[in-house]
Design a protein around this motif. Structure first.
Motif, mmCIF file in Angstrom:
data_model
loop_
_atom_site.group_PDB
_atom_site.id
_atom_site.type_symbol
_atom_site.label_atom_id
_atom_site.label_comp_id
_atom_site.label_asym_id
_atom_site.label_seq_id
_atom_site.Cartn_x
_atom_site.Cartn_y
_atom_site.Cartn_z
ATOM 1 N N ASN A 83 30.198 63.120 97.172
ATOM 2 C CA ASN A 83 29.985 61.839 97.858
ATOM 3 C C ASN A 83 31.214 61.417 98.653
ATOM 4 O OD1 ASN A 83 28.374 59.583 98.526
ATOM 5 N ND2 ASN A 83 29.293 58.358 96.898
ATOM 6 N N GLN A 84 31.865 62.397 99.301
ATOM 7 C CA GLN A 84 33.025 62.113 100.132
ATOM 8 C C GLN A 84 33.327 63.306 101.028
ATOM 9 O OE1 GLN A 84 37.013 62.444 98.077
ATOM 10 N NE2 GLN A 84 35.747 62.293 96.222
ATOM 11 N N ALA A 85 34.169 63.091 102.005
ATOM 12 C CA ALA A 85 34.633 64.173 102.877
ATOM 13 C C ALA A 85 35.966 64.683 102.353
ATOM 14 C CB ALA A 85 34.801 63.665 104.311
ATOM 15 N N PRO A 86 36.284 65.965 102.612
ATOM 16 C CA PRO A 86 37.542 66.502 102.095
ATOM 17 C C PRO A 86 38.753 66.032 102.894
ATOM 18 C CG PRO A 86 36.435 68.155 103.427
ATOM 19 C CD PRO A 86 35.492 66.979 103.330
ATOM 20 N N VAL A 87 39.872 65.936 102.211
ATOM 21 C CA VAL A 87 41.169 65.722 102.853
ATOM 22 C C VAL A 87 41.794 67.107 102.997
ATOM 23 C CG1 VAL A 87 43.461 64.707 102.636
ATOM 24 C CG2 VAL A 87 41.439 63.444 101.836
ATOM 25 N N ILE A 88 42.045 67.526 104.224
ATOM 26 C CA ILE A 88 42.489 68.891 104.474
ATOM 27 C C ILE A 88 44.009 69.001 104.312
ATOM 28 C CG2 ILE A 88 42.447 70.826 106.095
ATOM 29 C CD1 ILE A 88 39.705 69.821 105.016
ATOM 30 N N THR A 89 44.422 70.030 103.571
ATOM 31 C CA THR A 89 45.847 70.266 103.368
ATOM 32 C C THR A 89 46.088 71.755 103.142
ATOM 33 O OG1 THR A 89 47.782 69.680 102.042
ATOM 34 C CG2 THR A 89 45.701 69.889 100.874
ATOM 35 N N SER A 90 47.275 72.206 103.462
ATOM 36 C CA SER A 90 47.661 73.594 103.184
ATOM 37 C C SER A 90 48.655 73.667 102.030
ATOM 38 C CB SER A 90 48.271 74.237 104.435
ATOM 39 O OG SER A 90 49.420 73.506 104.847
ATOM 40 N N VAL A 96 41.115 70.972 95.386
ATOM 41 C CA VAL A 96 41.757 70.268 94.279
ATOM 42 C C VAL A 96 41.199 68.849 94.241
ATOM 43 C CG1 VAL A 96 43.906 69.369 93.315
ATOM 44 C CG2 VAL A 96 43.880 71.633 94.396
ATOM 45 N N PHE A 97 40.774 68.425 93.052
ATOM 46 C CA PHE A 97 40.294 67.059 92.857
ATOM 47 C C PHE A 97 41.342 66.307 92.059
ATOM 48 C CE2 PHE A 97 36.659 69.695 93.613
ATOM 49 C CZ PHE A 97 35.813 68.924 94.395
ATOM 50 N N ALA A 98 41.874 65.256 92.652
ATOM 51 C CA ALA A 98 42.911 64.452 92.013
ATOM 52 C C ALA A 98 42.726 63.000 92.419
ATOM 53 C CB ALA A 98 44.302 64.930 92.429
ATOM 54 N N ASP A 99 42.841 62.083 91.470
ATOM 55 C CA ASP A 99 42.655 60.649 91.749
ATOM 56 C C ASP A 99 41.300 60.380 92.399
ATOM 57 O OD1 ASP A 99 45.263 60.218 90.796
ATOM 58 O OD2 ASP A 99 46.102 60.604 92.790
ATOM 59 N N ASP A 100 40.300 61.167 92.007
ATOM 60 C CA ASP A 100 38.938 61.063 92.533
ATOM 61 C C ASP A 100 38.872 61.307 94.038
ATOM 62 O OD1 ASP A 100 36.458 60.867 91.168
ATOM 63 O OD2 ASP A 100 35.998 59.037 92.280
ATOM 64 N N VAL A 101 39.815 62.079 94.558
ATOM 65 C CA VAL A 101 39.827 62.489 95.961
ATOM 66 C C VAL A 101 39.690 64.006 96.016
ATOM 67 C CG1 VAL A 101 41.176 62.557 98.107
ATOM 68 C CG2 VAL A 101 41.262 60.526 96.637
ATOM 69 N N TRP A 102 38.926 64.486 96.988
ATOM 70 C CA TRP A 102 38.696 65.918 97.179
ATOM 71 C C TRP A 102 39.643 66.438 98.262
ATOM 72 C CZ3 TRP A 102 33.918 67.749 100.397
ATOM 73 C CH2 TRP A 102 33.918 69.150 100.531
ATOM 74 N N TYR A 103 40.588 67.280 97.862
ATOM 75 C CA TYR A 103 41.508 67.928 98.791
ATOM 76 C C TYR A 103 41.063 69.379 98.976
ATOM 77 C CZ TYR A 103 44.522 63.924 97.720
ATOM 78 O OH TYR A 103 45.028 62.662 97.560
ATOM 79 N N ALA A 104 41.072 69.858 100.203
ATOM 80 C CA ALA A 104 40.556 71.197 100.484
ATOM 81 C C ALA A 104 41.414 71.923 101.508
ATOM 82 C CB ALA A 104 39.116 71.109 100.989
ATOM 83 N N SER A 105 41.394 73.250 101.419
ATOM 84 C CA SER A 105 42.160 74.066 102.363
ATOM 85 C C SER A 105 41.469 74.169 103.717
ATOM 86 C CB SER A 105 42.390 75.470 101.792
ATOM 87 O OG SER A 105 41.145 76.086 101.464
ATOM 88 N N ASP A 153 37.691 72.526 106.033
ATOM 89 C CA ASP A 153 36.435 71.789 106.024
ATOM 90 C C ASP A 153 35.304 72.646 106.589
ATOM 91 O OD1 ASP A 153 37.099 71.843 108.706
ATOM 92 O OD2 ASP A 153 37.042 69.667 108.987
ATOM 93 N N GLN A 154 35.543 73.949 106.657
ATOM 94 C CA GLN A 154 34.537 74.895 107.107
ATOM 95 C C GLN A 154 34.046 75.711 105.908
ATOM 96 O OE1 GLN A 154 33.615 74.778 110.497
ATOM 97 N NE2 GLN A 154 34.950 72.987 110.287
ATOM 98 N N GLY A 155 32.949 76.439 106.107
ATOM 99 C CA GLY A 155 32.433 77.292 105.053
ATOM 100 C C GLY A 155 31.059 76.861 104.585
ATOM 101 N N ALA A 156 30.351 77.806 103.965
ATOM 102 C CA ALA A 156 28.949 77.603 103.618
ATOM 103 C C ALA A 156 28.739 76.516 102.567
ATOM 104 C CB ALA A 156 28.358 78.924 103.105
ATOM 105 N N HIS A 157 29.754 76.212 101.769
ATOM 106 C CA HIS A 157 29.545 75.289 100.650
ATOM 107 C C HIS A 157 30.147 73.905 100.862
ATOM 108 C CE1 HIS A 157 27.876 78.685 98.571
ATOM 109 N NE2 HIS A 157 28.975 79.373 98.812
ATOM 110 N N VAL A 158 30.785 73.697 101.998
ATOM 111 C CA VAL A 158 31.428 72.413 102.256
ATOM 112 C C VAL A 158 30.391 71.302 102.402
ATOM 113 C CG1 VAL A 158 32.813 71.096 103.891
ATOM 114 C CG2 VAL A 158 33.541 73.388 103.207
ATOM 115 N N ALA A 159 29.334 71.574 103.155
ATOM 116 C CA ALA A 159 28.315 70.537 103.362
ATOM 117 C C ALA A 159 27.688 70.121 102.043
ATOM 118 C CB ALA A 159 27.246 71.047 104.329
ATOM 119 N N SER A 160 27.444 71.089 101.162
ATOM 120 C CA SER A 160 26.864 70.787 99.861
ATOM 121 C C SER A 160 27.824 69.952 99.014
ATOM 122 C CB SER A 160 26.534 72.094 99.138
ATOM 123 O OG SER A 160 26.058 71.845 97.844
#
Length: 273
Positions: free
Chosen positions: A135-142, A111-120, A122-129
């Motif tokens: 241009n940021q690291a994900p904020v992990i949340t469930s 989910v992208f909100a307030d120009d922040v990337w939230y993700a379930s 930080d693993q997976g084939a597409h995270v690094a891309s």
């Protein structure tokens, strides 16, 4: 439209991933030179992308783009100085419904909100891309529920095309309330209804006082087709899906073969070098 009857191009609008940048998500010297050549010919240039603003800024800085740009497929129109000209977010009820429809499907959730990337995760084939693209690291949340009322984009990630196609079909009933499209074969994106590249390119052209008939659009994926349908000239990337290439007026080389540079030189400026 034949080239003889086409209005001269005064503005070029380019997608980013799979188009303007190479597979490493970098601008090549040939593309940088071609954009400079456009400006020398007094033709405008700007970008539109599924990326958030944070992910577009390095490209905007490198190319010194001070004209309006479109993030989230045009849902947010902004300038490099941080000015937001317009912003369309997803209806919170749509966000809630989409998450209910997805349920426990085996997809990663972003989910992208307030120009922040939230993700379930930080693993997976597409995270690094995506770290590069956004241009940021994900904020992990469930639990994404606190973001439902300010979500700019939802992305469901899977390398199973059948699974993503099934989710897209399940969400088809929301087509009149949101834009639901694959920005890559492994990304299913949900944005506001007005956050699509057709409306986005119209907003950018209007902000730059350019008729759509004088705009060239360059892209590679299904989410680029709406701007192909609005632009005076549409150019698809050579490596894009056949069904996308078929929707364009012209097809250039792939993004790893300086396809945008070729499109600018040969198809827009008419200089084959």
């Amino acid at each position: 439209m034949s080239s003889a009857g086409r209005e001269p191009i005064r503005l070029v609008v380019s997608d980013l991933d799979g188009t303007l940048v190479d597979k490493h998500k970098q601008l090549t010297p040939a593309v940088i030179e071609a954009v400079a050549r456009l400006r020398g010919a007094e033709v405008g240039f700007t970008i539109i992308s599924a990326r958030p603003r944070s992910g577009m800024m390095p490209i905007a800085d490198a190319l010194e783009i001070d004209d309006p740009m479109g993030a989230f497929n045009g849902g947010t129109v902004f300038r490099r100085d941080g000015t937001i000209l317009c912003q369309h977010r997803i209806d919170p009820d749509v966000v809630r419904t989409i998450f209910d429809l997805v349920g426990d499907a085996a997809v990663d959730r972003w989910v992208f909100a307030d120009d922040v990337w939230y993700a379930s995760t930080d693993q997976g084939a597409h995270v690094a891309s995506e770290r590069i693209a956004s241009n940021q690291a994900p904020v992990i949340t469930s639990d994404f529920s606190a973001l439902y009322d300010r979500a700019d984009k939802l992305t469901f990630v899977s390398d199973d095309p059948v699974l993503l196609a099934g989710l897209r079909d399940r969400a088809a009933g929301l087509a009149g309330r949101a834009t639901i499209v694959q920005s890559q074969t492994y990304y299913l994106d949900v944005t506001a209804l007005a956050a699509n590249k057709g409306d986005g390119i119209a907003l950018l052209a209007g902000a730059m006082n350019t008729p759509l008939a004088a705009v060239a659009a360059i892209g590679d994926q299904a989410n680029d087709v709406p701007m192909f349908e609005r632009a005076g000239l549409s150019i698809a990337m050579g490596q894009g899906p056949a069904e996308v290439r078929a929707k364009a007026d012209l097809v250039t080389s792939g993004n790893d073969a300086d396809g945008v540079a070729r499109a600018i030189r040969e198809m827009i400026l008419g200089v084959a070098v």
